[in-house]
Scaffold this motif. Structure first.
Motif, PDB file in Angstrom:
ATOM      1  N   CYS A 135     -35.724   1.134  -6.717  1.00  0.00           N
ATOM      2  CA  CYS A 135     -34.859   1.570  -5.631  1.00  0.00           C
ATOM      3  C   CYS A 135     -34.076   2.793  -6.100  1.00  0.00           C
ATOM      4  N   VAL A 136     -33.180   3.260  -5.256  1.00  0.00           N
ATOM      5  CA  VAL A 136     -32.407   4.458  -5.567  1.00  0.00           C
ATOM      6  C   VAL A 136     -30.934   4.078  -5.562  1.00  0.00           C
ATOM      7  N   VAL A 137     -30.228   4.479  -6.611  1.00  0.00           N
ATOM      8  CA  VAL A 137     -28.814   4.131  -6.767  1.00  0.00           C
ATOM      9  C   VAL A 137     -28.008   5.427  -6.733  1.00  0.00           C
ATOM     10  N   LYS A 138     -26.993   5.458  -5.879  1.00  0.00           N
ATOM     11  CA  LYS A 138     -26.221   6.696  -5.688  1.00  0.00           C
ATOM     12  C   LYS A 138     -24.727   6.410  -5.741  1.00  0.00           C
ATOM     13  N   ALA A 139     -23.987   7.329  -6.355  1.00  0.00           N
ATOM     14  CA  ALA A 139     -22.530   7.304  -6.220  1.00  0.00           C
ATOM     15  C   ALA A 139     -22.194   7.691  -4.785  1.00  0.00           C
ATOM     16  N   GLU A 180     -33.472   1.633  -0.430  1.00  0.00           N
ATOM     17  CA  GLU A 180     -34.921   1.515  -0.506  1.00  0.00           C
ATOM     18  C   GLU A 180     -35.498   2.827  -1.045  1.00  0.00           C
ATOM     19  N   ARG A 181     -36.475   2.755  -1.931  1.00  0.00           N
ATOM     20  CA  ARG A 181     -37.100   3.980  -2.438  1.00  0.00           C
ATOM     21  C   ARG A 181     -38.228   4.418  -1.507  1.00  0.00           C
ATOM     22  N   LEU A 182     -38.115   5.616  -0.956  1.00  0.00           N
ATOM     23  CA  LEU A 182     -39.140   6.160  -0.062  1.00  0.00           C
ATOM     24  C   LEU A 182     -40.143   6.973  -0.878  1.00  0.00           C
ATOM     25  N   PRO A 185     -43.872  13.663   0.246  1.00  0.00           N
ATOM     26  CA  PRO A 185     -43.339  14.987  -0.066  1.00  0.00           C
ATOM     27  C   PRO A 185     -41.962  15.182   0.565  1.00  0.00           C
ATOM     28  N   GLU A 186     -41.153  16.007  -0.072  1.00  0.00           N
ATOM     29  CA  GLU A 186     -39.828  16.303   0.473  1.00  0.00           C
ATOM     30  C   GLU A 186     -39.859  17.600   1.275  1.00  0.00           C
ATOM     31  N   LEU A 187     -38.924  17.714   2.195  1.00  0.00           N
ATOM     32  CA  LEU A 187     -38.826  18.903   3.041  1.00  0.00           C
ATOM     33  C   LEU A 187     -37.369  19.082   3.442  1.00  0.00           C
ATOM     34  N   HIS A 207     -37.359  22.953  -5.237  1.00  0.00           N
ATOM     35  CA  HIS A 207     -37.934  22.253  -6.395  1.00  0.00           C
ATOM     36  C   HIS A 207     -36.804  22.023  -7.380  1.00  0.00           C
ATOM     37  N   LYS A 208     -36.389  20.754  -7.478  1.00  0.00           N
ATOM     38  CA  LYS A 208     -35.138  20.452  -8.202  1.00  0.00           C
ATOM     39  C   LYS A 208     -35.355  20.101  -9.660  1.00  0.00           C
ATOM     40  N   ARG A 209     -36.558  19.644 -10.016  1.00  0.00           N
ATOM     41  CA  ARG A 209     -36.753  19.250 -11.409  1.00  0.00           C
ATOM     42  C   ARG A 209     -36.857  20.485 -12.281  1.00  0.00           C
ATOM     43  N   VAL A 275     -34.600  10.675   6.646  1.00  0.00           N
ATOM     44  CA  VAL A 275     -33.537  11.476   6.028  1.00  0.00           C
ATOM     45  C   VAL A 275     -33.141  10.880   4.677  1.00  0.00           C
ATOM     46  N   LEU A 276     -33.173  11.717   3.637  1.00  0.00           N
ATOM     47  CA  LEU A 276     -32.619  11.336   2.330  1.00  0.00           C
ATOM     48  C   LEU A 276     -31.137  11.628   2.290  1.00  0.00           C
ATOM     49  N   GLU A 277     -30.773  12.766   2.831  1.00  0.00           N
ATOM     50  CA  GLU A 277     -29.357  13.158   2.810  1.00  0.00           C
ATOM     51  C   GLU A 277     -29.131  14.241   3.854  1.00  0.00           C
ATOM     52  N   PHE A 278     -27.884  14.315   4.287  1.00  0.00           N
ATOM     53  CA  PHE A 278     -27.435  15.473   5.051  1.00  0.00           C
ATOM     54  C   PHE A 278     -26.574  16.337   4.138  1.00  0.00           C
TER      55      PHE A 278
HETATM   56  P1  AMP Z   1     -29.763  13.009  -2.564  1.00  0.00           P
HETATM   57  O1  AMP Z   1     -28.673  13.711  -3.324  1.00  0.00           O
HETATM   58  O2  AMP Z   1     -29.334  11.784  -1.854  1.00  0.00           O
HETATM   59  O3  AMP Z   1     -30.580  13.915  -1.712  1.00  0.00           O
HETATM   60  O4  AMP Z   1     -30.853  12.604  -3.652  1.00  0.00           O
HETATM   61  C1  AMP Z   1     -31.343  13.549  -4.579  1.00  0.00           C
HETATM   62  C2  AMP Z   1     -32.829  13.355  -4.770  1.00  0.00           C
HETATM   63  O5  AMP Z   1     -33.119  11.972  -5.083  1.00  0.00           O
HETATM   64  C3  AMP Z   1     -33.632  13.632  -3.512  1.00  0.00           C
HETATM   65  O6  AMP Z   1     -33.930  14.974  -3.391  1.00  0.00           O
HETATM   66  C4  AMP Z   1     -34.862  12.784  -3.743  1.00  0.00           C
HETATM   67  O7  AMP Z   1     -35.774  13.437  -4.598  1.00  0.00           O
HETATM   68  C5  AMP Z   1     -34.325  11.568  -4.455  1.00  0.00           C
HETATM   69  N1  AMP Z   1     -34.033  10.475  -3.509  1.00  0.00           N
HETATM   70  C6  AMP Z   1     -32.870  10.241  -2.876  1.00  0.00           C
HETATM   71  N2  AMP Z   1     -32.954   9.161  -2.068  1.00  0.00           N
HETATM   72  C7  AMP Z   1     -34.200   8.681  -2.191  1.00  0.00           C
HETATM   73  C8  AMP Z   1     -34.922   7.577  -1.618  1.00  0.00           C
HETATM   74  N3  AMP Z   1     -34.335   6.722  -0.760  1.00  0.00           N
HETATM   75  N4  AMP Z   1     -36.203   7.408  -1.970  1.00  0.00           N
HETATM   76  C9  AMP Z   1     -36.799   8.239  -2.858  1.00  0.00           C
HETATM   77  N5  AMP Z   1     -36.190   9.299  -3.425  1.00  0.00           N
HETATM   78  C10 AMP Z   1     -34.911   9.531  -3.111  1.00  0.00           C
END
Ligand code: AMP
Ligand code: GLY
Length: 420
Positions: A135-139, A180-182, A185-187, A207-209, A275-278
Motif C-alpha cells: 500500500c502507500v503511506v503518506k504524511a 490502496e496501491r494503484l 502509467p502516471e499522467l 519523471h520523478k525518480r 487521482v493520486l493527488e491534486f
Molecule cells: P503524491 O505526492 O501523493 O502524488 O505521491 C507521490 C508519488 O507516489 C506519485 O507520483 C506516485 O508515483 C506514488 N503514489 C502515490 N499514491 C499512490 C497510490 N495510491 N498508488 C501507487 N502509487 C502512488
C-alpha cells in the motif's frame, strides 16, 4: 501590464519567459533573484509581495509555488485589490491537506485510491493489514514531496507508518494516510480554472525518480514531456469530465471557488484514470514544456481566470511535442554543493527563442557577476520538436554543452515507455 512572479525556480522562469512574450507586458518582477528571470528586465521584490506590489504599480501577481498559496497570499492580494493568479487558501487545501482532498474526492465522486487516515498507530497498522500490505503511506500535510512511501511489502508499510507518526515529517506527519496501491502509467493533467470552469492544458508527464528507468530516490522531477505519445484528446476530455470539472463544481458548491491552476496527478489504471493527488499550481518541471507548447498569450488567460471569465473555447497549442531535461548538481536529491560556476548558458534573455530554452532553476549571480549554482536542480533544458523524438534529440543535443562541476542528468526523458 507589470507582472510580479512569486517564486524563482525553473517553473517560474518558464512562466516569466512566456509572460515576457505578451505584447501587453512591460515589466516582469520576481521575489527570487533567479538570473534567468531578472534577465527579462524587471525588478526584485524584497519584503512583503502585497506591499511591494502596491508601491510598484503591479497589475498582476502570478504565484508559482504552493506554500504562499496555502498561507493565503492570494487572499491578501484580493483584499488589497491587486489581481492575482492562484487559488485562495481555502481552495489551496486541495493540496495542503491530503485528508481534505481525499474526503472531497469521495464526496464529489472523483475516482481515487481507497484510503483511510489515522492519528493512532494501531489503527494505521490495522489499515495496512486490511490492504494486504502493499500500500502507500503518506504524511497528511505538506512534506515537499518527501512524505510518501510506496511500499512493496507489509514490513515497509508498517515502518513507514511508524516513521510518519514518529515525527519524521514534523507537523505534516501528525496524521498518516494509508492508501490502496494503484498500478499503471502516471499522467499530469492541469487545467486553468476560473471558479466555474476547468479548461484543460495539454497532458504532460514528469519523471520523478533520480535515475534512468525509474530507479532511485524520488526527486522534485528530473524531466517532463508534453504531450506524452500514449495519451489522446479523448482521455484528456475524460479527465476533464470525471475529475477536473467535478472538482471545480464541488469547490464552488462549498463556497470556496477554485481559481488558478488545478493539477491532477493521475494514474491510468485498468479501471480508468484515478487521482493520486491534486496540486494547486503548475507542476515543476511540467510547466517548462507546457509553456513551450502554448500557442497563445498567457496573460489575458491568467487575468480572465482570476476574474471568473475564462473563454468558452479550447486553448491553442503548437503541433509537435516538447521535452525538458533537468540538469542537477552533486548527489541531488541527497547532499549537493552550491556555488559552482555555470558555463555555456545561451546569451541574452532567450525571450525570442521558440524551440530551445535553458530555464534556470537553481542558479544565482555571485558578486563578480558570474552565474553559479544555488540548488540541486540547476537547469531545465527544454526543446520543441515536430514529435517527441525530435524534441528529445534537440534537448539532449544541448545538455552536454552546459557545464558545472558534478552536473548530472537522466538520459531517458522522452523515450517511449519510460516510467518513474
Ligand atoms: P503524491 O505526492 O501523493 O502524488 O505521491 C507521490 C508519488 O507516489 C506519485 O507520483 C506516485 O508515483 C506514488 N503514489 C502515490 N499514491 C499512490 C497510490 N495510491 N498508488 C501507487 N502509487 C502512488
Ligand atoms: N512535478 C510534480 C510537481 O510539481 O509536484
Amino acid at each position: 501590464v507589470h507582472v510580479l512572479i512569486v517564486g524563482g525556480g525553473g517553473r517560474e522562469h518558464a512562466l516569466a519567459w512566456r509572460i515576457a512574450q505578451s505584447p501587453l507586458v512591460h515589466s516582469i518582477s520576481t521575489t527570487v533573484a533567479n538570473p534567468g528571470i531578472l534577465a527579462l528586465g524587471g525588478g526584485l521584490c524584497t519584503g512583503d509581495p502585497v506591499a511591494w506590489a502596491g508601491t510598484h504599480g503591479v497589475d498582476l501577481v502570478v504565484v508559482g509555488p504552493e506554500a504562499p498559496l496555502v498561507e493565503g497570499l492570494v487572499d491578501r492580494l484580493d483584499a488589497a485589490g491587486i489581481t492575482a493568479f492562484g487559488p485562495s487558501a481555502a481552495a489551496a487545501r486541495l493540496e495542503a491537506s491530503k485528508r481534505f482532498a481525499k474526503a472531497f474526492m469521495d464526496e464529489v465522486g472523483i475516482p481515487t485510491a481507497r484510503w483511510s487516515t489515522h492519528d493512532d498507530a494501531s489503527a494505521a497498522h490495522a489499515a495496512v493489514d486490511a490492504l494486504g500490505g502493499a500500500c502507500v503511506v503518506k504524511a497528511d500535510g505538506l512534506a515537499a514531496g518527501k512524505g510518501v512511501v510506496v511500499a512493496d511489502t507489509a514490513e515497509d508499510a508498517h515502518r513507514a507508518v511508524d516513521d510518519v507518526l514518529g515525527g519524521r515529517f514534523g507537523a505534516a506527519g501528525a496524521r498518516v494516510v494509508v492508501e490502496e496501491r494503484l498500478r499503471g502509467p502516471e499522467l499530469s493533467v492541469l487545467a486553468l480554472c476560473d471558479g466555474q470552469r476547468a479548461l484543460p492544458l495539454l497532458p504532460a508527464r514528469d519523471h520523478k525518480r533520480r535515475f534512468d528507468g525509474g530507479e532511485g530516490p524520488n526527486t522534485g522531477g528530473m524531466g517532463a514531456i508534453c504531450p506524452p505519445a500514449d495519451v489522446d484528446a479523448d482521455l484528456v476530455d475524460q479527465v476533464r469530465r470525471t475529475v477536473l470539472q467535478p472538482a471545480v463544481d464541488g469547490m464552488a458548491a462549498r463556497g470556496t471557488p477554485f481559481r488558478g491552476v488545478l493539477y491532477a496527478g493521475l494514474m491510468l489504471t485498468p479501471d480508468g484514470p484515478k487521482v493520486l493527488e491534486f496540486n494547486v499550481r503548475f507542476g515543476d518541471p511540467e510547466c517548462q514544456p507546457l509553456m513551450m507548447m502554448l500557442d497563445e498569450d498567457l496573460v489575458p488567460l491568467m487575468v480572465a481566470a482570476s476574474q471568473g471569465r475564462l473563454p468558452q473555447r479550447a486553448l491553442r497549442w503548437r503541433a509537435g511535442a516538447a521535452c525538458c531535461v533537468v540538469v542537477t548538481a552533486g548527489a541531488y536529491p541527497g547532499v549537493y554543493p552550491k556555488g559552482l560556476a555555470v558555463r555555456g548558458l545561451p546569451p541574452g534573455d532567450q525571450r525570442d527563442a521558440r524551440d530551445l530554452v535553458v530555464f534556470q532553476a537553481g542558479t544565482r549571480e555571485d558578486m563578480d557577476g558570474e552565474i553559479v549554482t544555488s540548488g540541486g536542480r540547476v537547469l531545465g533544458v527544454t526543446a520543441w520538436g515536430a514529435d517527441l523524438g525530435a524534441a528529445r534529440a534537440r534537448a539532449y543535443g544541448v545538455v552536454p554543452t552546459l557545464h558545472f562541476d558534478t552536473a548530472a542528468w537522466r538520459t531517458d526523458i522522452g523515450l517511449p515507455g519510460v516510467e518513474g
